[in-house]
Scaffold this motif. Sequence first.
Motif, PDB file in Angstrom:
ATOM      1  N   TRP A  42       0.834  -1.204   0.000  1.00 25.93           N
ATOM      2  CA  TRP A  42       0.000   0.000   0.000  1.00 25.93           C
ATOM      3  C   TRP A  42       0.867   1.251   0.000  1.00 25.93           C
ATOM      4  O   TRP A  42       0.633   2.189  -0.749  1.00 25.93           O
ATOM      5  CB  TRP A  42      -0.924   0.015   1.219  1.00 25.93           C
ATOM      6  N   MET A  43       1.888   1.285   0.852  1.00 26.14           N
ATOM      7  CA  MET A  43       2.760   2.451   0.931  1.00 26.14           C
ATOM      8  C   MET A  43       3.478   2.675  -0.393  1.00 26.14           C
ATOM      9  O   MET A  43       3.579   3.797  -0.881  1.00 26.14           O
ATOM     10  CB  MET A  43       3.777   2.267   2.055  1.00 26.14           C
ATOM     11  N   ASN A  44       3.965   1.620  -0.985  1.00 29.10           N
ATOM     12  CA  ASN A  44       4.666   1.715  -2.256  1.00 29.10           C
ATOM     13  C   ASN A  44       3.730   2.211  -3.359  1.00 29.10           C
ATOM     14  O   ASN A  44       4.087   3.099  -4.131  1.00 29.10           O
ATOM     15  CB  ASN A  44       5.266   0.362  -2.626  1.00 29.10           C
ATOM     16  N   SER A  45       2.545   1.668  -3.409  1.00 30.88           N
ATOM     17  CA  SER A  45       1.580   2.075  -4.443  1.00 30.88           C
ATOM     18  C   SER A  45       1.167   3.526  -4.264  1.00 30.88           C
ATOM     19  O   SER A  45       1.082   4.287  -5.227  1.00 30.88           O
ATOM     20  CB  SER A  45       0.345   1.182  -4.399  1.00 30.88           C
ATOM     21  N   ALA A  46       0.892   3.930  -3.037  1.00 32.33           N
ATOM     22  CA  ALA A  46       0.461   5.303  -2.778  1.00 32.33           C
ATOM     23  C   ALA A  46       1.571   6.297  -3.097  1.00 32.33           C
ATOM     24  O   ALA A  46       1.312   7.376  -3.632  1.00 32.33           O
ATOM     25  CB  ALA A  46       0.013   5.450  -1.326  1.00 32.33           C
ATOM     26  N   SER A  47       2.818   5.941  -2.783  1.00 29.58           N
ATOM     27  CA  SER A  47       3.921   6.873  -3.015  1.00 29.58           C
ATOM     28  C   SER A  47       4.213   7.052  -4.493  1.00 29.58           C
ATOM     29  O   SER A  47       4.722   8.084  -4.910  1.00 29.58           O
ATOM     30  CB  SER A  47       5.183   6.396  -2.301  1.00 29.58           C
ATOM     31  N   MET A  48       3.900   6.064  -5.287  1.00 30.47           N
ATOM     32  CA  MET A  48       4.205   6.126  -6.716  1.00 30.47           C
ATOM     33  C   MET A  48       2.995   6.466  -7.576  1.00 30.47           C
ATOM     34  O   MET A  48       3.086   6.484  -8.795  1.00 30.47           O
ATOM     35  CB  MET A  48       4.797   4.784  -7.170  1.00 30.47           C
ATOM     36  N   ALA A  49       1.876   6.755  -6.966  1.00 31.48           N
ATOM     37  CA  ALA A  49       0.640   6.975  -7.718  1.00 31.48           C
ATOM     38  C   ALA A  49       0.791   8.059  -8.781  1.00 31.48           C
ATOM     39  O   ALA A  49       0.381   7.880  -9.919  1.00 31.48           O
ATOM     40  CB  ALA A  49      -0.497   7.317  -6.769  1.00 31.48           C
ATOM     41  N   GLY A  50       1.358   9.187  -8.435  1.00 32.84           N
ATOM     42  CA  GLY A  50       1.518  10.258  -9.400  1.00 32.84           C
ATOM     43  C   GLY A  50       2.692  10.075 -10.344  1.00 32.84           C
ATOM     44  O   GLY A  50       2.741  10.660 -11.417  1.00 32.84           O
ATOM     45  N   PHE A  51       3.648   9.244  -9.951  1.00 36.23           N
ATOM     46  CA  PHE A  51       4.859   9.061 -10.755  1.00 36.23           C
ATOM     47  C   PHE A  51       4.562   8.383 -12.079  1.00 36.23           C
ATOM     48  O   PHE A  51       4.906   8.892 -13.136  1.00 36.23           O
ATOM     49  CB  PHE A  51       5.897   8.251  -9.976  1.00 36.23           C
ATOM     50  N   SER A  52       3.916   7.246 -12.032  1.00 38.80           N
ATOM     51  CA  SER A  52       3.720   6.479 -13.262  1.00 38.80           C
ATOM     52  C   SER A  52       2.773   7.169 -14.230  1.00 38.80           C
ATOM     53  O   SER A  52       2.921   7.057 -15.433  1.00 38.80           O
ATOM     54  CB  SER A  52       3.232   5.067 -12.935  1.00 38.80           C
ATOM     55  N   SER A  53       1.803   7.903 -13.717  1.00 33.99           N
ATOM     56  CA  SER A  53       0.859   8.565 -14.617  1.00 33.99           C
ATOM     57  C   SER A  53       1.307   9.965 -15.017  1.00 33.99           C
ATOM     58  O   SER A  53       0.845  10.495 -16.011  1.00 33.99           O
ATOM     59  CB  SER A  53      -0.514   8.642 -13.955  1.00 33.99           C
ATOM     60  N   GLY A  54       2.216  10.557 -14.267  1.00 36.14           N
ATOM     61  CA  GLY A  54       2.617  11.931 -14.557  1.00 36.14           C
ATOM     62  C   GLY A  54       4.052  12.077 -14.987  1.00 36.14           C
ATOM     63  O   GLY A  54       4.352  12.353 -16.142  1.00 36.14           O
ATOM     64  N   PHE A  55       4.962  11.855 -14.055  1.00 31.73           N
ATOM     65  CA  PHE A  55       6.381  12.104 -14.297  1.00 31.73           C
ATOM     66  C   PHE A  55       6.930  11.294 -15.463  1.00 31.73           C
ATOM     67  O   PHE A  55       7.557  11.831 -16.368  1.00 31.73           O
ATOM     68  CB  PHE A  55       7.189  11.809 -13.030  1.00 31.73           C
ATOM     69  N   SER A  56       6.711   9.987 -15.439  1.00 34.51           N
ATOM     70  CA  SER A  56       7.330   9.135 -16.458  1.00 34.51           C
ATOM     71  C   SER A  56       6.837   9.472 -17.863  1.00 34.51           C
ATOM     72  O   SER A  56       7.620   9.459 -18.814  1.00 34.51           O
ATOM     73  CB  SER A  56       7.101   7.657 -16.144  1.00 34.51           C
ATOM     74  N   SER A  57       5.557   9.789 -18.011  1.00 36.25           N
ATOM     75  CA  SER A  57       5.068  10.131 -19.350  1.00 36.25           C
ATOM     76  C   SER A  57       5.554  11.504 -19.789  1.00 36.25           C
ATOM     77  O   SER A  57       5.910  11.705 -20.948  1.00 36.25           O
ATOM     78  CB  SER A  57       3.540  10.046 -19.410  1.00 36.25           C
ATOM     79  N   LYS A  58       5.599  12.473 -18.859  1.00 31.94           N
ATOM     80  CA  LYS A  58       6.087  13.813 -19.217  1.00 31.94           C
ATOM     81  C   LYS A  58       7.566  13.790 -19.597  1.00 31.94           C
ATOM     82  O   LYS A  58       8.005  14.546 -20.452  1.00 31.94           O
ATOM     83  CB  LYS A  58       5.874  14.778 -18.057  1.00 31.94           C
ATOM     84  N   GLN A  59       8.342  12.919 -18.941  1.00 29.50           N
ATOM     85  CA  GLN A  59       9.766  12.810 -19.245  1.00 29.50           C
ATOM     86  C   GLN A  59      10.039  11.807 -20.360  1.00 29.50           C
ATOM     87  O   GLN A  59      11.178  11.574 -20.725  1.00 29.50           O
ATOM     88  CB  GLN A  59      10.550  12.416 -17.982  1.00 29.50           C
ATOM     89  N   ARG A  60       8.970  11.200 -20.866  1.00 29.28           N
ATOM     90  CA  ARG A  60       9.043  10.210 -21.956  1.00 29.28           C
ATOM     91  C   ARG A  60       9.946   9.030 -21.594  1.00 29.28           C
ATOM     92  O   ARG A  60      10.730   8.554 -22.411  1.00 29.28           O
ATOM     93  CB  ARG A  60       9.500  10.882 -23.243  1.00 29.28           C
ATOM     94  N   LEU A  61       9.819   8.571 -20.364  1.00 27.58           N
ATOM     95  CA  LEU A  61      10.579   7.400 -19.933  1.00 27.58           C
ATOM     96  C   LEU A  61       9.918   6.140 -20.464  1.00 27.58           C
ATOM     97  O   LEU A  61       8.698   5.997 -20.425  1.00 27.58           O
ATOM     98  CB  LEU A  61      10.629   7.329 -18.407  1.00 27.58           C
TER      99      LEU A  61
END
Length: 86
Positions: free
Chosen positions: A38-57
Amino acid sequence: MQTYATRYKAGVWKLYDDTCHAAPTYKELCGRSSMSSWMNSASMAGFSSGFSSKQRLLDKDEYWVAFPEFAHCGTADKLTCTVPKP
């Protein structure tokens, strides 16, 4: 050094020594920590949908994450660190 993370109170997380492993000497070259799914999923919630796509990772792309907020943290017999919230 082996630790685990858990929620201390709402908005506050702490690392504790993992007693299944040797006690830390604070001379270790590296460390790792475990956390709940749960902690891992909650901490990464915005990362996979926001950061990685904006940075084109793409899968398996390398990147470096730096945390200057932790630069003031010590390595005494008890590691204590307070990280300011943005």
